[in-house]
Design a protein around this motif. Structure first.
Motif, PDB file in Angstrom:
ATOM      1  N   MET A 194      64.581  32.738  52.754  1.00  0.00           N
ATOM      2  CA  MET A 194      65.388  33.898  52.350  1.00  0.00           C
ATOM      3  C   MET A 194      66.556  34.081  53.334  1.00  0.00           C
ATOM      4  SD  MET A 194      64.098  37.841  51.830  1.00  0.00           S
ATOM      5  CE  MET A 194      62.692  37.512  50.776  1.00  0.00           C
ATOM      6  N   ASN A 195      67.779  34.178  52.798  1.00  0.00           N
ATOM      7  CA  ASN A 195      68.917  34.342  53.716  1.00  0.00           C
ATOM      8  C   ASN A 195      69.066  35.809  54.149  1.00  0.00           C
ATOM      9  OD1 ASN A 195      70.330  35.778  51.740  1.00  0.00           O
ATOM     10  ND2 ASN A 195      71.384  33.958  50.978  1.00  0.00           N
ATOM     11  N   ALA A 196      70.054  36.049  55.008  1.00  0.00           N
ATOM     12  CA  ALA A 196      70.186  37.384  55.616  1.00  0.00           C
ATOM     13  C   ALA A 196      70.450  38.467  54.569  1.00  0.00           C
ATOM     14  CB  ALA A 196      71.309  37.356  56.650  1.00  0.00           C
ATOM     15  N   ALA A 197      71.227  38.126  53.519  1.00  0.00           N
ATOM     16  CA  ALA A 197      71.572  39.130  52.501  1.00  0.00           C
ATOM     17  C   ALA A 197      70.323  39.568  51.731  1.00  0.00           C
ATOM     18  CB  ALA A 197      72.624  38.568  51.551  1.00  0.00           C
ATOM     19  N   TRP A 198      69.532  38.599  51.299  1.00  0.00           N
ATOM     20  CA  TRP A 198      68.299  38.945  50.570  1.00  0.00           C
ATOM     21  C   TRP A 198      67.300  39.629  51.506  1.00  0.00           C
ATOM     22  CZ3 TRP A 198      67.953  39.228  45.506  1.00  0.00           C
ATOM     23  CH2 TRP A 198      68.823  38.457  44.716  1.00  0.00           C
ATOM     24  N   ARG A 199      67.293  39.208  52.773  1.00  0.00           N
ATOM     25  CA  ARG A 199      66.385  39.824  53.740  1.00  0.00           C
ATOM     26  C   ARG A 199      66.736  41.304  53.927  1.00  0.00           C
ATOM     27  NH1 ARG A 199      61.895  40.430  54.813  1.00  0.00           N
ATOM     28  NH2 ARG A 199      61.622  38.170  54.688  1.00  0.00           N
ATOM     29  N   SER A 200      68.030  41.600  54.028  1.00  0.00           N
ATOM     30  CA  SER A 200      68.405  43.001  54.257  1.00  0.00           C
ATOM     31  C   SER A 200      68.144  43.854  53.005  1.00  0.00           C
ATOM     32  CB  SER A 200      69.852  43.098  54.773  1.00  0.00           C
ATOM     33  OG  SER A 200      70.720  43.551  53.789  1.00  0.00           O
ATOM     34  N   PHE A 201      68.285  43.229  51.832  1.00  0.00           N
ATOM     35  CA  PHE A 201      67.943  43.922  50.577  1.00  0.00           C
ATOM     36  C   PHE A 201      66.435  44.218  50.536  1.00  0.00           C
ATOM     37  CE2 PHE A 201      67.131  43.460  45.832  1.00  0.00           C
ATOM     38  CZ  PHE A 201      67.726  44.654  45.471  1.00  0.00           C
ATOM     39  N   ALA A 202      65.628  43.204  50.865  1.00  0.00           N
ATOM     40  CA  ALA A 202      64.169  43.397  50.877  1.00  0.00           C
ATOM     41  C   ALA A 202      63.776  44.459  51.901  1.00  0.00           C
ATOM     42  CB  ALA A 202      63.470  42.066  51.189  1.00  0.00           C
ATOM     43  N   ASP A 203      64.446  44.445  53.054  1.00  0.00           N
ATOM     44  CA  ASP A 203      64.138  45.437  54.098  1.00  0.00           C
ATOM     45  C   ASP A 203      64.452  46.858  53.613  1.00  0.00           C
ATOM     46  OD1 ASP A 203      63.366  43.424  55.769  1.00  0.00           O
ATOM     47  OD2 ASP A 203      65.173  43.441  57.010  1.00  0.00           O
ATOM     48  N   GLU A 204      65.585  47.004  52.911  1.00  0.00           N
ATOM     49  CA  GLU A 204      65.952  48.333  52.410  1.00  0.00           C
ATOM     50  C   GLU A 204      64.924  48.817  51.380  1.00  0.00           C
ATOM     51  OE1 GLU A 204      68.062  50.567  53.454  1.00  0.00           O
ATOM     52  OE2 GLU A 204      67.602  51.956  51.826  1.00  0.00           O
ATOM     53  N   LEU A 205      64.525  47.911  50.478  1.00  0.00           N
ATOM     54  CA  LEU A 205      63.499  48.297  49.494  1.00  0.00           C
ATOM     55  C   LEU A 205      62.200  48.686  50.196  1.00  0.00           C
ATOM     56  CD1 LEU A 205      64.087  45.641  46.680  1.00  0.00           C
ATOM     57  CD2 LEU A 205      64.791  48.053  46.709  1.00  0.00           C
ATOM     58  N   GLN A 206      61.899  47.998  51.289  1.00  0.00           N
ATOM     59  CA  GLN A 206      60.692  48.330  52.054  1.00  0.00           C
ATOM     60  C   GLN A 206      60.801  49.739  52.653  1.00  0.00           C
ATOM     61  OE1 GLN A 206      57.817  46.391  52.263  1.00  0.00           O
ATOM     62  NE2 GLN A 206      57.028  48.321  53.107  1.00  0.00           N
ATOM     63  N   ARG A 207      62.009  50.105  53.095  1.00  0.00           N
ATOM     64  CA  ARG A 207      62.200  51.458  53.649  1.00  0.00           C
ATOM     65  C   ARG A 207      61.931  52.522  52.575  1.00  0.00           C
ATOM     66  NH1 ARG A 207      67.098  49.062  55.594  1.00  0.00           N
ATOM     67  NH2 ARG A 207      66.550  48.004  57.527  1.00  0.00           N
ATOM     68  N   TRP A 208      62.330  52.220  51.341  1.00  0.00           N
ATOM     69  CA  TRP A 208      62.044  53.160  50.240  1.00  0.00           C
ATOM     70  C   TRP A 208      60.538  53.283  50.042  1.00  0.00           C
ATOM     71  CZ3 TRP A 208      65.196  55.988  46.710  1.00  0.00           C
ATOM     72  CH2 TRP A 208      66.559  55.993  47.053  1.00  0.00           C
ATOM     73  N   ARG A 209      59.862  52.150  50.056  1.00  0.00           N
ATOM     74  CA  ARG A 209      58.401  52.186  49.878  1.00  0.00           C
ATOM     75  C   ARG A 209      57.740  52.937  51.027  1.00  0.00           C
ATOM     76  NH1 ARG A 209      59.202  47.111  47.752  1.00  0.00           N
ATOM     77  NH2 ARG A 209      58.858  46.002  49.706  1.00  0.00           N
ATOM     78  N   ASP A 210      58.206  52.643  52.243  1.00  0.00           N
ATOM     79  CA  ASP A 210      57.618  53.309  53.420  1.00  0.00           C
ATOM     80  C   ASP A 210      57.770  54.825  53.320  1.00  0.00           C
ATOM     81  OD1 ASP A 210      56.995  50.844  54.409  1.00  0.00           O
ATOM     82  OD2 ASP A 210      58.638  50.752  55.864  1.00  0.00           O
ATOM     83  N   GLY A 211      58.861  55.253  52.680  1.00  0.00           N
ATOM     84  CA  GLY A 211      59.070  56.696  52.522  1.00  0.00           C
ATOM     85  C   GLY A 211      58.385  57.253  51.285  1.00  0.00           C
ATOM     86  N   GLY A 212      57.618  56.381  50.598  1.00  0.00           N
ATOM     87  CA  GLY A 212      56.900  56.823  49.405  1.00  0.00           C
ATOM     88  C   GLY A 212      57.821  57.117  48.237  1.00  0.00           C
ATOM     89  N   ARG A 213      58.974  56.463  48.220  1.00  0.00           N
ATOM     90  CA  ARG A 213      59.956  56.756  47.164  1.00  0.00           C
ATOM     91  C   ARG A 213      60.164  55.549  46.256  1.00  0.00           C
ATOM     92  NH1 ARG A 213      64.895  59.420  50.472  1.00  0.00           N
ATOM     93  NH2 ARG A 213      65.669  59.828  48.382  1.00  0.00           N
ATOM     94  N   THR A 214      60.580  55.845  45.007  1.00  0.00           N
ATOM     95  CA  THR A 214      60.848  54.797  44.026  1.00  0.00           C
ATOM     96  C   THR A 214      62.351  54.539  43.960  1.00  0.00           C
ATOM     97  OG1 THR A 214      58.936  55.467  42.718  1.00  0.00           O
ATOM     98  CG2 THR A 214      60.636  54.187  41.577  1.00  0.00           C
ATOM     99  N   ALA A 215      62.742  53.313  44.232  1.00  0.00           N
ATOM    100  CA  ALA A 215      64.159  52.945  44.097  1.00  0.00           C
ATOM    101  C   ALA A 215      64.436  52.684  42.619  1.00  0.00           C
ATOM    102  CB  ALA A 215      64.457  51.703  44.930  1.00  0.00           C
ATOM    103  N   GLU A 216      65.463  53.337  42.100  1.00  0.00           N
ATOM    104  CA  GLU A 216      65.779  53.176  40.683  1.00  0.00           C
ATOM    105  C   GLU A 216      67.090  52.427  40.501  1.00  0.00           C
ATOM    106  OE1 GLU A 216      63.499  56.688  38.425  1.00  0.00           O
ATOM    107  OE2 GLU A 216      65.542  57.166  39.048  1.00  0.00           O
ATOM    108  N   PHE A 217      67.061  51.495  39.550  1.00  0.00           N
ATOM    109  CA  PHE A 217      68.231  50.683  39.220  1.00  0.00           C
ATOM    110  C   PHE A 217      68.560  50.838  37.743  1.00  0.00           C
ATOM    111  CE2 PHE A 217      67.042  47.140  42.515  1.00  0.00           C
ATOM    112  CZ  PHE A 217      67.487  47.948  43.546  1.00  0.00           C
ATOM    113  N   TRP A 218      69.811  50.529  37.402  1.00  0.00           N
ATOM    114  CA  TRP A 218      70.132  50.334  35.995  1.00  0.00           C
ATOM    115  C   TRP A 218      71.186  49.238  35.901  1.00  0.00           C
ATOM    116  CZ3 TRP A 218      74.307  52.279  32.615  1.00  0.00           C
ATOM    117  CH2 TRP A 218      75.391  52.805  33.314  1.00  0.00           C
TER     118      TRP A 218
END
Ligand SMILES: [Zn+2]
Length: 253
Positions: A1-25
């Motif tokens: 996984m390159n740095a861009a995908w890693r930082s995206f995965a890390d951000e999604l993890q922060r949402w999970r850690d905060g017990g929140r659902t990230a929503e996309f459209w």
């Protein structure tokens, strides 16, 4: 996984850690007629089970584009005729400052009625203005012109663009318009997503606005297609993440 995908995965993890659902459209612009690229787009939506809001240019559209759209595709309205009417000092726009809001609203409303008629239940009365540009003076006229929603680009200032008009924008444009019209690159696309997600998480942007991915099927290169596929696969594997469809987003039953 390159740095861009890693930082995206890390951000999604922060949402999970905060017990929140990230929503996309997902919004795709400039549909007007059947095309192999449109078929490919709809097949991708179906295969990945990601709802797609397809922005159709109503004037001159070939109704045959309805064939084979698949169950997760909703139609929204991409201007009326997508003609550039910009004045000498304006950026490209269908709705120049020189045009009266009344005249623009009539053109939009006429096109909406026609599109609603042939698109039927797939249509959600949401305006995605061409080039994401709409003069402020026209916004208050949208509800009377029959629109329930507005979608432009950038974090929204408020959940309602005007009374009765829900605003849900896009935040990640996957095309490099000023650099060859190919894929903008993983770093730029995922960077924009991470910025919007972080701004929502930290209270600097409206946390209730789903992060919107904007594509343009007619100009996708293979890199753009591959990116969308990987994004959808990544999202599918990520717990605590949800894709939302246009009916639900714009509160249209
Ligand atoms: Zn367009």
């Amino acid at each position: 996984m390159n740095a861009a995908w890693r930082s995206f995965a890390d951000e999604l993890q922060r949402w999970r850690d905060g017990g929140r659902t990230a929503e996309f459209w997902w919004r795709d612009d400039d549909a007007a007629r059947p095309a192999p690229t449109l078929e490919r787009l709809c097949a991708l939506s179906a295969r990945m089970a990601v709802p797609l809001a397809l922005a159709v240019v109503p004037v001159g559209a070939d109704r045959a584009l309805l064939r084979g759209l698949g169950g997760a595709v909703t139609l929204i309205q991409h201007g009326a005729d997508h003609r550039n009417r910009a004045g000498a000092r304006e950026k490209k726009t269908e709705f120049p400052a020189s045009e009266s809001p009344q005249a623009a609203a009539i053109r939009l409303s006429t096109a909406r009625v026609a599109l609603a008629e042939w698109a039927g239940a797939r249509f959600v009365p949401v305006l995605a203005p061409p080039w994401n540009r709409l003069p402020d003076a026209l916004v208050p006229a949208l509800a009377a012109a029959g629109f329930r929603g507005l979608s432009r680009y950038g974090a929204r200032a408020s959940a309602a663009a005007a009374p009765g008009v829900v605003q849900v924008n896009t935040h990640v444009d996957v095309i490099a318009w000023r650099a060859g019209r190919g894929f903008i690159g993983e770093e730029a696309a995922l960077g924009a997503a991470v910025r919007h997600l972080a701004a929502k998480r930290e209270g600097r942007a409206d946390a209730a606005e789903p992060t919107g991915w904007l594509s343009h099927h007619a100009v996708h290169d293979e890199a753009a297609w591959n990116f969308l596929e990987r994004l959808f696969e990544t999202a599918r594997a990520a717990p605590g993440l949800r894709w939302r469809g246009a009916h639900e987003l714009f509160h249209v039953p």
